[in-house]
Write a protein that holds these residues in place. Structure first.
Motif, PDB file in Angstrom:
ATOM      1  N   GLU A 125       0.246  -5.503  -6.488  1.00 48.68           N
ATOM      2  CA  GLU A 125      -0.472  -5.084  -5.374  1.00 48.68           C
ATOM      3  C   GLU A 125      -0.988  -6.050  -4.444  1.00 48.68           C
ATOM      4  OE1 GLU A 125      -1.755  -1.809  -3.106  1.00 48.68           O
ATOM      5  OE2 GLU A 125      -0.661  -1.628  -4.833  1.00 48.68           O
ATOM      6  N   TYR A 132       0.970  -6.218   4.160  1.00 52.29           N
ATOM      7  CA  TYR A 132       0.149  -5.512   5.150  1.00 52.29           C
ATOM      8  C   TYR A 132      -0.358  -6.174   6.258  1.00 52.29           C
ATOM      9  CZ  TYR A 132       0.478  -0.957   2.649  1.00 52.29           C
ATOM     10  OH  TYR A 132       0.748   0.275   2.029  1.00 52.29           O
ATOM     11  N   SER A 155       4.715   1.588   4.012  1.00 57.66           N
ATOM     12  CA  SER A 155       3.199   1.948   3.663  1.00 57.66           C
ATOM     13  C   SER A 155       3.634   3.412   2.769  1.00 57.66           C
ATOM     14  CB  SER A 155       2.695   2.216   4.854  1.00 57.66           C
ATOM     15  OG  SER A 155       3.193   3.342   5.494  1.00 57.66           O
ATOM     16  N   GLY A 158       3.452   2.634  -0.955  1.00 56.56           N
ATOM     17  CA  GLY A 158       2.314   2.488  -1.538  1.00 56.56           C
ATOM     18  C   GLY A 158       1.298   3.737  -1.623  1.00 56.56           C
ATOM     19  N   MET A 159       2.009   4.981  -1.364  1.00 57.27           N
ATOM     20  CA  MET A 159       1.343   5.995  -1.182  1.00 57.27           C
ATOM     21  C   MET A 159       0.606   6.566  -2.546  1.00 57.27           C
ATOM     22  SD  MET A 159       4.244   8.757  -0.697  1.00 57.27           S
ATOM     23  CE  MET A 159       3.302  10.330  -0.762  1.00 57.27           C
ATOM     24  N   ALA A 161      -0.804   4.790  -4.667  1.00 64.68           N
ATOM     25  CA  ALA A 161      -2.184   3.990  -4.873  1.00 64.68           C
ATOM     26  C   ALA A 161      -3.535   5.083  -4.427  1.00 64.68           C
ATOM     27  CB  ALA A 161      -2.185   2.653  -4.214  1.00 64.68           C
ATOM     28  N   GLY A 164      -3.812   6.068  -0.745  1.00 60.59           N
ATOM     29  CA  GLY A 164      -2.423   5.698  -0.246  1.00 60.59           C
ATOM     30  C   GLY A 164      -2.003   6.727   0.827  1.00 60.59           C
ATOM     31  N   ARG A 167      -3.841   6.301   4.006  1.00 56.03           N
ATOM     32  CA  ARG A 167      -3.380   5.204   4.885  1.00 56.03           C
ATOM     33  C   ARG A 167      -2.069   5.375   5.462  1.00 56.03           C
ATOM     34  NH1 ARG A 167      -3.794  -0.698   1.816  1.00 56.03           N
ATOM     35  NH2 ARG A 167      -3.607  -2.091   3.798  1.00 56.03           N
TER      36      ARG A 167
END
Length: 911
Positions: A125, A132, A155, A158-159, A161, A164, A167
């Motif tokens: 991570e 990023y 992105s 990493g949803m 997390a 996420g 974001r």
């Protein structure tokens, strides 16, 4: 839908493992079949590979050494990155990319390669956070749909997390703001966003056959509303293939497309039709497409949608990032229209990174920082970067210093007697003077501030705001010692300062010094002093002023008289030299002409020479009787011969009469008249052209010095120079022209295009004239006309002494010497003018200048009789022996008429 998606995710790894297993089996089978021959070829490949690696390593070291010498070599950075990526040296590659990104904005291709390499190296991570950050840097350089699409797709990975999904949505919204209006590529961002929300919808749907709870229903309705909103927002934007999106929404919506959405969709379609011609022009044109983008920008600015104006500017700058005018136009639009701090400052920062040599961009950046309330340290840092940007003119450094000093002056509260900001302002003024004197003058051989503008501003601030006239006077004393004491305007500026903030005593002192030192406008300074004493002074002051001004004016008059006398003497010397050259040339031509006339020969020899000169097919003129000759016709022929340079030579006569001429009963030709039935006809006769309409003459004269087959053609009015010996045709001015420069020392291969590219750097070029000789070969001289005097003066300062193709150029304001008018008594320079014209007899002029009188009968004529009592004796004639009066006598008949062929025949028979 959720179950189907989970099954696909479960099956994908199995399929990939089976495919990898099959590939490994096929590779092992191929290796077994190839055997020993394959091993031998692999050894050769390894040797070749090692040699290539050594060569690439040597090239990498060479590029790194070159960058250590010149870190701003853009192409060297690009080549180094390519080689390091090819060799797989990831650590050194990352450092090379980092160094280049600190100096230059990276292109879309370089960013995408860098991002993909870093994504492959991501393990945990913490590494994802570094990627990023790298994406954030990438989207700041240029607005590129491909980079934003790569960003949102990364992105999505990493949803899972915490936070996420939010974001991902935030990045999607930023992408839509940046490139969602891109007419050709914006649809890909909208579709990716919509597909992402549809996938999220599948995760919040209840299992089949079960009723959703109230909370699940609320989540489901909120997600459906997000998708509806995305469809509506996209259909309101003019994008390519809008029809497919509208059909997809019609199928997806259970209740159909709302009327409001349909109206917005139709308006967007109309906007799309307006923009399609510009998009098609961009599609078919070749890079950099600057003209097409300019037209597109003008169209969007007339439409008035700020968001669309911004996106078309960004698209144009992505392909024309090194065009300063485009950046200036964009930043000016943002400063005056949008006024959004983050957007404006980001554009200014990118502008100076792309075009650091443009002073105007740095100046606008400083003003934008002050306008949006940036802290003092940030403004100072930007100014220091501007000083290290490497401007191309000394005046650029003066302007950037003035902008920074203006900013510092606006920070000072002058209501206080002392403040830290005031000390900082004075220190900056002192530093600017040292910087211009040392750094700038060392680089450009001039400070760039000839009028000491910065010192004048400092003095006025001290006098106006700080009430410190002592410091202001010290500054003006320094200004005058830098070569400005001879200029009246500088003294008057100082006088006005004393008049406003000083006292009468210092005003009087300044004017007295001005009268003593001024050399350009002394009368004006004297008038100012006298007017001042009329208002302020006593009788003693008035007397002193009158005495001083009279002494100055008398001295100036004496100096001007000496200068005028010297110029007159030089002019007379030049005239005498020119006169001497003309006489020497005329004497030389006269000697050659007399030698040619004295050559004798019989008539057949003369006829043979005539035929050799004009050709065997030339038609001989028919014999005429005495009295049939036409003096007017002869004069016309002589005029044409004079204008065409053929005086003393007769061209073969025409078989027919020229159009426009006709004979009267006595045989004389009248003025040329064109027949009415011939339209737009012109006659060419010995380089003389007669037009039917007088209005055509000025148009024909415009062809003067036009190049024809590599040689200039000279066109001038056909004027009888015997009747008008002072007539001169010269289309260019001979006086000083302050807006035009004269360049000498040019290489003979220099063209107008090359010279224009060289001169337009200093102003707007209106006309260029390369001086050539009559054969069209260049002389290495040129005249260049600028739009105004200031541009011409700037060109002289910058170009004089510069090099062009190893030639040193000499540049000055155009001031050609005056063209001396020839005296009437001086023979013409035309061919044959050195010999006096022979009086014409009844037979007119012969075909040649060779005498046809037998040599045995010819005697040299006596000198002309001198004038007595205001009368001149009759011209003498040739004396012959035994003709009309016996030896030594002159027949009066020979004075009144010429001899005929029969007379010559009788003389020959008697001999």
């Amino acid at each position: 839908m959720a179950a189907t998606g989970n099954e696909e995710q479960t099956l994908l790894p199995d399929i990939e493992e089976e495919a990898e297993g099959m590939e490994r089996e096929m590779e092992s089978e191929e290796e077994e079949e190839e055997g020993m021959g394959v091993e031998h070829s692999e050894e050769e490949d390894e040797e070749d590979t090692s040699e290539d690696e050594l060569e690439n390593e040597a090239e990498i070291q060479r590029l790194e050494e070159q960058l250590s010498i010149n870190a701003f070599d853009y192409n060297c950075h690009v080549d180094l990155i390519k080689l390091l990526r090819q060799e797989g040296k990831l650590h050194r590659l990352r450092k090379a990319r980092q160094k280049m990104s600190e100096l230059f904005p990276l292109t879309e291709e370089i960013w995408l390669d860098w991002l993909k390499d870093e994504i492959r190296l991501t393990e945990d991570e913490s590494d994802r956070e570094k990627v990023y950050e790298l994406f954030e840097r990438a989207v700041k350089d240029y607005v590129c749909p491909e980079i934003w699409l790569e960003y949102v797709q990364y992105s999505i990975g990493g949803m899972g997390a915490q936070g996420g999904i939010e974001r991902v949505r935030s990045i999607f919204e930023r992408a839509l703001t940046a490139v969602g209006l891109h007419m050709t590529k914006g649809a890909s961002i909208w579709e990716a966003y919509r597909e992402f929300e549809i996938v999220i919808l599948s995760t919040v749907q209840p299992p089949p056959g079960s009723a959703p709870s109230q909370e699940q229903q609320e989540l489901l309705n909120a997600q459906l509303e997000r998708i509806h909103t995305l469809f509506r927002r996209q259909l309101a934007v003019p994008l390519m293939d809008m029809e497919g999106t509208y059909a997809e929404y019609s199928d997806w919506a259970d209740d159909g497309v709302p009327e409001m959405v349909t109206r917005q969709y139709r308006r967007a379609l109309q906007q799309l039709e307006k923009g399609k011609p510009f998009e098609e022009a961009l599609l078919v044109s070749e890079p950099p497409k600057l003209a097409e983008y300019q037209a597109y920008i003008d169209f969007e600015m007339k439409e008035g949608d700020p968001a669309r104006v911004q996106i078309i500017f960004e698209r144009a700058l992505a392909e024309n990032c090194l065009v300063p005018d485009l950046w200036i136009k964009y930043t000016t639009y943002l400063d005056r229209q949008l006024k959004i701090k983050d957007l404006v400052l980001s554009a200014h920062e990118r502008a100076v990174r792309n075009c650091p040599w443009t002073m105007g961009l740095w100046k606008s950046y400083l003003l934008a920082l002050e306008r949006h309330g940036a802290d003092h340290q940030t403004v100072t840092d930007v100014f220091e970067k501007a000083l290290n940007a490497g401007f191309i003119q000394a005046t650029d450094y003066v302007e950037i210093w003035q902008s920074f000093l203006d900013y510092l002056r606006r920070r000072v509260d002058f209501s206080k007697e002392w403040s830290r900001e005031l000390d900082e302002l004075r220190a900056a003024f002192a530093r600017s003077l040292d910087y211009l004197k040392q750094d700038v003058e060392e680089r450009f051989s001039e400070s760039g501030d000839l009028s000491c503008t910065i010192m004048q501003i400092w003095a006025r601030i001290e006098a106006l705001h700080c009430k410190n006239m002592q410091k202001a006077r010290e500054l003006w004393d320094s200004i005058m010692t830098k070569g400005n004491a001879k200029h009246a305007n500088m003294w008057l500026e100082y006088y006005n300062l004393e008049r406003s903030y000083g006292d009468a005593s210092h005003c009087r002192k300044a004017l007295h010094r001005a009268v003593q030192c001024t050399s350009d406008y002394p009368e004006h300074v004297c008038d100012v002093l006298l007017n001042f004493e009329r208002v302020e002074g006593s009788l003693e002051d008035w007397d002193a002023a009158v005495q001083k001004t009279e002494t100055k004016i008398n001295r100036v008059k004496e100096q001007r008289a000496r200068v005028a006398e010297k110029e007159a003497l030089q002019a007379r010397q030049e005239e005498e030299k020119a006169e001497h050259r003309r006489k020497a040339k005329a004497d030389k031509k006269g000697q050659k002409k007399s030698q040619k006339v004295n050559r004798t020969g019989d008539k057949r020899k003369a006829d043979d020479e005539y035929e050799q000169e004009w050709g065997e097919d030339a038609e001989l003129p028919s014999k005429r009787l005495r009295g049939e000759d036409d003096f007017g016709s002869t004069a016309t022929e002589e005029l044409m011969e004079t204008e065409s340079g053929l005086f003393g030579r007769r061209a073969p006569p025409r078989k027919t009469e020229p159009p426009g001429f006709r004979k009267n009963q006595r045989g004389s030709s009248e003025a040329p008249q064109q027949p009415q039935d011939v339209s737009k006809e012109q006659r060419i006769d010995e380089n003389c052209v007669f037009f039917e309409d007088r209005l055509a003459v000025p148009e024909a004269l415009k062809l003067d010095r036009k190049e024809v087959d590599g040689r200039p053609m000279y066109v001038s009015p056909c004027v009888d120079k015997n009747k008008n010996p002072d007539f001169k045709v010269f289309k260019y001015k001979t006086a000083m022209e302050k807006h035009k420069i004269f360049i000498s020392g040019l290489p003979y291969t220099c063209t107008k295009e090359t010279l224009e590219d060289l001169c337009k750097q200093h102003g707007t070029v209106k006309a260029i004239r390369l001086v050539t000789n009559r054969s069209g070969k260049p002389k290495g001289l040129a005249y260049v006309e600028y739009e105004n005097e200031a541009q011409a003066s700037q060109a002289v300062l910058k170009m004089d002494g510069s090099m062009l193709e190893n030639f040193t150029l000499s540049v000055a304001i155009s001031n050609p010497p005056s063209r001396m008018m020839e005296d009437k008594g001086v023979p013409s320079r035309l061919l044959g003018a050195a010999m006096p014209r022979q009086p014409q007899g009844a037979r007119g002029k012969g075909r040649t200048q060779i005498s046809l009188l037998p040599r045995s009968l010819y005697r040299q004529s006596t000198p002309d009789a001198k004038a007595e009592n205001g009368t001149v004796s009759a011209p003498h004639t040739t004396e012959t022996d035994g003709v009309h009066g016996g030896p030594g006598t002159t027949s009066p008949d020979t004075q009144s008429k010429s001899l005929s062929n029969e007379d010559f025949a009788r003389m020959l028979l008697k001999k």
